[in-house]
Motif scaffolding. Structure first.
Motif, mmCIF file in Angstrom:
data_model
loop_
_atom_site.group_PDB
_atom_site.id
_atom_site.type_symbol
_atom_site.label_atom_id
_atom_site.label_comp_id
_atom_site.label_asym_id
_atom_site.label_seq_id
_atom_site.Cartn_x
_atom_site.Cartn_y
_atom_site.Cartn_z
ATOM 1 N N ASP A 142 0.821 -1.220 0.000
ATOM 2 C CA ASP A 142 0.000 0.000 0.000
ATOM 3 C C ASP A 142 0.848 1.260 0.000
ATOM 4 O OD1 ASP A 142 -2.141 -1.662 0.152
ATOM 5 O OD2 ASP A 142 -2.554 -1.311 2.276
ATOM 6 N N SER A 143 2.001 1.193 0.646
ATOM 7 C CA SER A 143 2.778 2.421 0.763
ATOM 8 C C SER A 143 3.827 2.560 -0.333
ATOM 9 C CB SER A 143 3.409 2.519 2.154
ATOM 10 O OG SER A 143 4.177 1.370 2.392
ATOM 11 N N ALA A 144 3.711 1.763 -1.379
ATOM 12 C CA ALA A 144 4.631 1.910 -2.510
ATOM 13 C C ALA A 144 4.515 3.319 -3.101
ATOM 14 C CB ALA A 144 4.299 0.873 -3.583
ATOM 15 N N THR A 145 5.614 3.830 -3.593
ATOM 16 C CA THR A 145 5.597 5.153 -4.230
ATOM 17 C C THR A 145 4.888 5.095 -5.576
ATOM 18 O OG1 THR A 145 7.718 5.583 -3.222
ATOM 19 C CG2 THR A 145 7.081 7.047 -5.032
ATOM 20 N N PHE A 146 5.167 4.017 -6.322
ATOM 21 C CA PHE A 146 4.626 3.940 -7.675
ATOM 22 C C PHE A 146 3.440 2.998 -7.702
ATOM 23 C CE2 PHE A 146 9.101 5.038 -8.052
ATOM 24 C CZ PHE A 146 8.975 6.248 -8.710
ATOM 25 N N LYS A 147 2.287 3.592 -7.905
ATOM 26 C CA LYS A 147 1.055 2.824 -8.004
ATOM 27 C C LYS A 147 0.607 2.779 -9.460
ATOM 28 C CE LYS A 147 0.084 1.726 -3.746
ATOM 29 N NZ LYS A 147 -0.906 2.456 -2.971
ATOM 30 N N THR A 148 -0.214 1.802 -9.751
ATOM 31 C CA THR A 148 -0.834 1.734 -11.066
ATOM 32 C C THR A 148 -2.188 1.061 -10.879
ATOM 33 O OG1 THR A 148 -0.494 1.062 -13.368
ATOM 34 C CG2 THR A 148 0.173 -0.528 -11.677
ATOM 35 N N THR B 203 -4.341 -16.805 -32.824
ATOM 36 C CA THR B 203 -3.480 -17.915 -33.246
ATOM 37 C C THR B 203 -2.008 -17.510 -33.244
ATOM 38 O OG1 THR B 203 -4.073 -17.278 -35.478
ATOM 39 C CG2 THR B 203 -5.113 -19.276 -34.617
ATOM 40 N N ASP B 204 -1.728 -16.207 -33.411
ATOM 41 C CA ASP B 204 -0.327 -15.785 -33.335
ATOM 42 C C ASP B 204 0.011 -15.201 -31.947
ATOM 43 O OD1 ASP B 204 -1.849 -13.566 -33.623
ATOM 44 O OD2 ASP B 204 -0.699 -12.682 -35.280
ATOM 45 N N ALA B 205 -0.752 -15.637 -30.942
ATOM 46 C CA ALA B 205 -0.458 -15.325 -29.532
ATOM 47 C C ALA B 205 -0.616 -13.847 -29.160
ATOM 48 C CB ALA B 205 0.921 -15.839 -29.106
ATOM 49 N N ALA B 206 -1.367 -13.081 -29.954
ATOM 50 C CA ALA B 206 -1.800 -11.772 -29.450
ATOM 51 C C ALA B 206 -2.832 -12.071 -28.365
ATOM 52 C CB ALA B 206 -2.415 -10.938 -30.561
ATOM 53 N N VAL B 207 -3.047 -11.109 -27.477
ATOM 54 C CA VAL B 207 -3.848 -11.442 -26.308
ATOM 55 C C VAL B 207 -4.781 -10.293 -25.918
ATOM 56 C CG1 VAL B 207 -2.103 -10.621 -24.678
ATOM 57 C CG2 VAL B 207 -3.623 -12.439 -23.982
ATOM 58 N N ALA B 208 -5.928 -10.655 -25.361
ATOM 59 C CA ALA B 208 -6.865 -9.664 -24.808
ATOM 60 C C ALA B 208 -7.306 -10.175 -23.439
ATOM 61 C CB ALA B 208 -8.078 -9.513 -25.728
ATOM 62 N N ALA B 209 -7.588 -9.252 -22.523
ATOM 63 C CA ALA B 209 -7.969 -9.659 -21.163
ATOM 64 C C ALA B 209 -9.448 -9.414 -20.918
ATOM 65 C CB ALA B 209 -7.148 -8.881 -20.141
ATOM 66 N N VAL B 210 -10.045 -10.259 -20.082
ATOM 67 C CA VAL B 210 -11.436 -10.082 -19.641
ATOM 68 C C VAL B 210 -11.485 -10.122 -18.117
ATOM 69 C CG1 VAL B 210 -12.437 -11.100 -21.721
ATOM 70 C CG2 VAL B 210 -11.942 -12.580 -19.767
ATOM 71 N N ASP B 211 -12.676 -9.922 -17.564
ATOM 72 C CA ASP B 211 -12.932 -10.098 -16.128
ATOM 73 C C ASP B 211 -12.259 -9.009 -15.280
ATOM 74 O OD1 ASP B 211 -13.801 -11.087 -13.765
ATOM 75 O OD2 ASP B 211 -13.112 -13.135 -14.089
ATOM 76 N N PHE B 212 -12.881 -7.836 -15.271
ATOM 77 C CA PHE B 212 -12.301 -6.686 -14.557
ATOM 78 C C PHE B 212 -13.013 -6.391 -13.236
ATOM 79 C CE2 PHE B 212 -10.397 -6.372 -18.669
ATOM 80 C CZ PHE B 212 -9.145 -5.821 -18.414
ATOM 81 N N GLN B 213 -13.494 -7.426 -12.563
ATOM 82 C CA GLN B 213 -14.242 -7.214 -11.332
ATOM 83 C C GLN B 213 -13.373 -6.726 -10.167
ATOM 84 O OE1 GLN B 213 -16.788 -11.016 -12.514
ATOM 85 N NE2 GLN B 213 -16.925 -10.578 -10.339
ATOM 86 N N TYR B 214 -12.066 -6.982 -10.264
ATOM 87 C CA TYR B 214 -11.199 -6.609 -9.131
ATOM 88 C C TYR B 214 -10.115 -5.626 -9.537
ATOM 89 C CZ TYR B 214 -13.990 -9.870 -6.682
ATOM 90 O OH TYR B 214 -15.090 -10.474 -6.117
ATOM 91 N N VAL B 215 -10.386 -4.851 -10.578
ATOM 92 C CA VAL B 215 -9.413 -3.862 -11.046
ATOM 93 C C VAL B 215 -9.383 -2.678 -10.076
ATOM 94 C CG1 VAL B 215 -11.107 -2.714 -12.567
ATOM 95 C CG2 VAL B 215 -8.668 -2.537 -13.076
ATOM 96 N N GLY B 216 -8.185 -2.219 -9.778
ATOM 97 C CA GLY B 216 -8.060 -1.101 -8.846
ATOM 98 C C GLY B 216 -6.600 -0.755 -8.624
ATOM 99 N N GLY B 217 -6.354 0.074 -7.616
ATOM 100 C CA GLY B 217 -4.991 0.532 -7.361
ATOM 101 C C GLY B 217 -4.105 -0.582 -6.827
ATOM 102 N N GLY B 218 -2.834 -0.518 -7.155
ATOM 103 C CA GLY B 218 -1.903 -1.521 -6.644
ATOM 104 C C GLY B 218 -0.531 -1.359 -7.266
ATOM 105 N N VAL B 219 0.278 -2.389 -7.127
ATOM 106 C CA VAL B 219 1.584 -2.407 -7.793
ATOM 107 C C VAL B 219 1.590 -3.569 -8.783
ATOM 108 C CG1 VAL B 219 2.921 -1.254 -5.986
ATOM 109 C CG2 VAL B 219 2.571 -3.717 -5.847
ATOM 110 N N GLY B 220 2.279 -3.357 -9.899
ATOM 111 C CA GLY B 220 2.215 -4.307 -11.006
ATOM 112 C C GLY B 220 2.551 -5.737 -10.625
ATOM 113 N N VAL B 221 3.480 -5.889 -9.686
ATOM 114 C CA VAL B 221 3.916 -7.249 -9.344
ATOM 115 C C VAL B 221 2.834 -8.073 -8.634
ATOM 116 C CG1 VAL B 221 6.407 -6.900 -9.412
ATOM 117 C CG2 VAL B 221 5.137 -6.259 -7.345
ATOM 118 N N GLN B 222 1.780 -7.439 -8.153
ATOM 119 C CA GLN B 222 0.663 -8.227 -7.601
ATOM 120 C C GLN B 222 0.028 -9.060 -8.719
ATOM 121 O OE1 GLN B 222 -1.036 -4.496 -5.741
ATOM 122 N NE2 GLN B 222 -1.703 -5.984 -4.215
#
Ligand SMILES: Nc1ncnc2c1ncn2[C@@H]1O[C@H](COP(=O)(O)OP(=O)(O)O)[C@@H](O)[C@H]1O
Ligand SMILES: [Mg+2]
Length: 335
Positions: free
Chosen positions: A201-207, A222-241
């Motif tokens: 929580d106290s990280a300087t860099f949030k995203t 088929t060529d491994a491009a990707v799209a994401a679904v399911d944004f029910q828990y999107v919010g502040g944090g640090v990328g490594v979570q």
């Protein structure tokens, strides 16, 4: 409002036909359904859309027996957050962090019923799903996360941020998991749970974190491009979570222990590259990387803490996961 009427209105469709249920939502909260629609009578070829239809049953059943108002409220809020994401945030994603277009969101204030009408990613070329040990798929997910995290980076966000989303993303963070915390066996992980969480929580860099970035929530071309679904828990944090959780969802314990260093390097180099492509300085990118590298074991241990309260016999409680958690605890001791 029936899904059919709402779809007709939002998509200006002349004809709507319910096709198949793709999935029931967790604990009987609704379903994800594919509909065929025709939008122009002079051109009767139909196209396809996806509706996430959330309803709230009077009695909830949960596979592991956790049933509380707390859990129910978290769930209700998560559907609200997902609609807020699609309405107010999704269009800000860089094109390499692909998400479904949204054609409309509806909520019935009385019953709590929600309809979210989405582009069918299968017909947009993302019809594949993850198969175990597909390295290219995993690298694509990591790249997606790097672009997503770089795109929403926010040093020192105010209290209002991120508006309409969870202030703290992920479905396992400590504030919303007090029942599971209480159920934990006594020990250093339990007594350090708040300290681990504070570190994140106290990280300087949030995203923004996706918050449920397991491989099942990505759709591949088929060529491994990707799209994401399911944004029910999107919010502040640090990328490594997101990164820790993604890796845990994709790899066996053995593959994880053999490839972790390489995959972390891959994420951080993509993250740095993306930040600089966005116009950030190299020094800034390096500061973010340094902080989040330090936080990777902490983020890992924070998820492990959830597993140890929720279901300690879960297959995710591996010796390697314990080792990373021990590393985090020793980082805390040293700090
Ligand atoms: N827009 C979409 N296009 C194609 N498939 C989708 C779309 N949205 C969801 N799905 C499929 O349905 C599954 C469940 O959707 P999701 O939003 O993750 O619901 P849940 O909250 O139940 O996990 C996804 O894993 C994906 O395979
Ligand atoms: Mg899902």
């Amino acid at each position: 409002m029936t899904p059919e009427i709402f779809i007709k209105r939002q998509c200006k469709a002349t004809f709507v036909e319910r096709k198949e249920v793709i999935q029931s939502l967790w604990s009987g909260y609704g379903e994800i359904v594919r509909y065929a629609i025709t939008t122009d009578l002079t051109n009767p070829s139909s196209s396809s859309i996806i509706v996430k239809h959330c309803t709230f049953p009077a009695t909830t059943s949960h596979p592991r027996g956790w049933q509380s108002d707390h859990a129910h409220n978290r769930k209700v809020r998560s559907y609200e957050v997902e609609q807020s994401w699609y309405q107010n945030w999704a269009s800000r994603c860089n094109e390499s962090a692909r998400v479904a277009d949204c054609y409309g969101c509806y909520v019935d204030d009385q019953s709590g019923q929600r309809l979210t009408v989405l582009e069918d990613l299968d017909t947009s070329g993302f019809a594949d799903r993850y198969v175990i040990d597909n390295d290219q798929h995993l690298l694509s997910c990591i790249n997606w996360l790097a672009v997503f995290h770089a795109g929403f980076i926010h040093p020192n966000p105010g209290l209002e941020w991120p508006k309409g989303l969870w202030r703290k993303g992920t479905y396992w963070h400590l504030d919303t998991r007090q029942d599971e915390w209480l159920a934990m066996e006594e020990g250093e992980l339990k007594s350090s749970a708040a300290a681990l969480s504070n570190c994140l929580d106290s990280a300087t860099f949030k995203t923004l974190v996706h918050g449920d970035a397991k491989v099942a929530n990505f759709c591949f071309s088929t060529d491994a491009a990707v799209a994401a679904v399911d944004f029910q828990y999107v919010g502040g944090g640090v990328g490594v979570q997101d990164l820790a959780y993604l890796l845990g969802s994709a790899l066996s314990e053995k593959a994880l222990s053999e490839n972790l260093m390489y995959l972390l390097e891959h994420y951080f180099s993509e993250l740095g590259r993306e930040l600089m492509a966005q116009g950030e300085s190299q020094a800034f990118a390096q500061e973010v990387i340094d902080e989040w590298q330090y936080l990777f074991p902490i983020a890992w241990a924070d998820f492990h803490r959830f597993i140890m309260g929720w279901s300690p016999t879960h297959p995710k409680n591996t010796a390697f996961s314990q080792l990373l958690t021990e590393q985090a605890l020793s980082q805390l001791r040293g700090s």
